[in-house]
Design an enzyme around this catalytic site. Structure first.
Site, mmCIF file in Angstrom:
data_model
loop_
_atom_site.group_PDB
_atom_site.id
_atom_site.type_symbol
_atom_site.label_atom_id
_atom_site.label_comp_id
_atom_site.label_asym_id
_atom_site.label_seq_id
_atom_site.Cartn_x
_atom_site.Cartn_y
_atom_site.Cartn_z
ATOM 1 C CG ASP A 7 -2.032 0.998 1.152
ATOM 2 O OD1 ASP A 7 -2.356 1.432 0.027
ATOM 3 O OD2 ASP A 7 -2.584 1.363 2.200
ATOM 4 C CG ASN A 58 -7.622 -2.204 -5.825
ATOM 5 O OD1 ASN A 58 -6.641 -2.953 -5.724
ATOM 6 N ND2 ASN A 58 -7.955 -1.347 -4.867
#
Length: 253
Positions: A31, A79
């Site tokens: 991330d 996503n």
């Protein structure tokens, strides 16, 4: 030793952990790519490209640290909610990464697998994924698993559906279904459960990653953004794991 990717700068890596004392399988939520790019005044995709380069460094560090399996979270089922341009850019990056890195992964004896639902992915990407899995199927070094269009809940739902189909077809006795049965239907059925899960970028959540498999994993939430995460820091986390006491619900005698 020289840390891969440090452009000639010598850094001291932590000493390898004792045999059997460290994590066999490390899973990573990569991330912070977008924030890394934005802090530099660049588009988010610039950060994703920088982050992709870190994967090789971490995989190369695994043998010296005793890590046999590493699983990375590349693209989640959630996503798809990102902008169309970012999603398209990520899919292009995946295709480029596989094409560029395939030979190197094979030569470095890395076994590559992909997990996640491939139905929504474009045919060219799926074909490249299949080819890379086949090319490295005989490799016996580090096992690299890449999660693309993956979600823990989605995986469990798909596994449960396949299990139910086997029950309906008479291939599986309903009374035989237990917590040892379901893992055989998961995407990760040939992998050991992760011992250590690392999330970069300062966020302290698991984001639907390996929900079933990580029931007894140790977690490390670190502030470093993924493009800045290096083999040296990875080594410190792996070594720290080796000093933890693992009781799995029991107590020390």
């Amino acid at each position: 030793m020289r840390v891969p990717g440090t452009k000639g700068v010598d850094r001291v890596m932590p000493k390898p952990i004792r045999e059997g004392n460290g994590p066999r399988h490390v899973a990573i939520i990569m991330d912070g790519n977008g924030r890394w790019a934005q802090r530099r005044g660049r588009p988010r995709l610039f950060g994703h490209h920088a982050g992709a380069k870190r994967v090789r460094e971490i995989v190369e560090a695994c043998p010296d640290l005793g890590v046999r399996y590493v699983t990375i979270f590349a693209f989640s089922t959630e996503n798809w909610r990102r902008t169309q341009s970012e999603v398209a850019g990520l899919m292009s990056l995946f295709r480029r990464y596989i094409t560029k890195e395939a030979r190197a992964l094979f030569e470095e004896n890395v076994r590559v697998r992909f997990i996640g639902d491939r139905v929504r992915l474009d045919k060219k990407l799926v074909s490249l994924m299949d080819e890379l899995e086949f090319m490295t199927s005989g490799c016996t070094g580090v096992n690299l698993t890449i999660a693309i269009n993956y979600g823990g809940r989605d995986e469990v739902a798909r596994a449960t559906r396949r299990l139910a189909q086997d029950v309906a077809a008479g291939k599986l006795d309903p009374d035989a279904v237990n917590e040892e049965t379901l893992p055989k239907y998961l995407d990760t059925c040939v992998l050991p459960d992760p011992d250590l899960v690392i999330r970069t970028s300062g966020e302290a959540r698991i984001s639907n990653f390996l929900l079933w498999q990580s029931a007894y994993a140790e977690y490390e939430f670190i502030d470093t953004l993924w493009p800045d995460f290096c083999a040296e820091e990875f080594g410190r986390l792996v070594t720290a794991y080796g000093n933890r006491e693992r009781r799995y619900g029991g107590v020390k005698a």
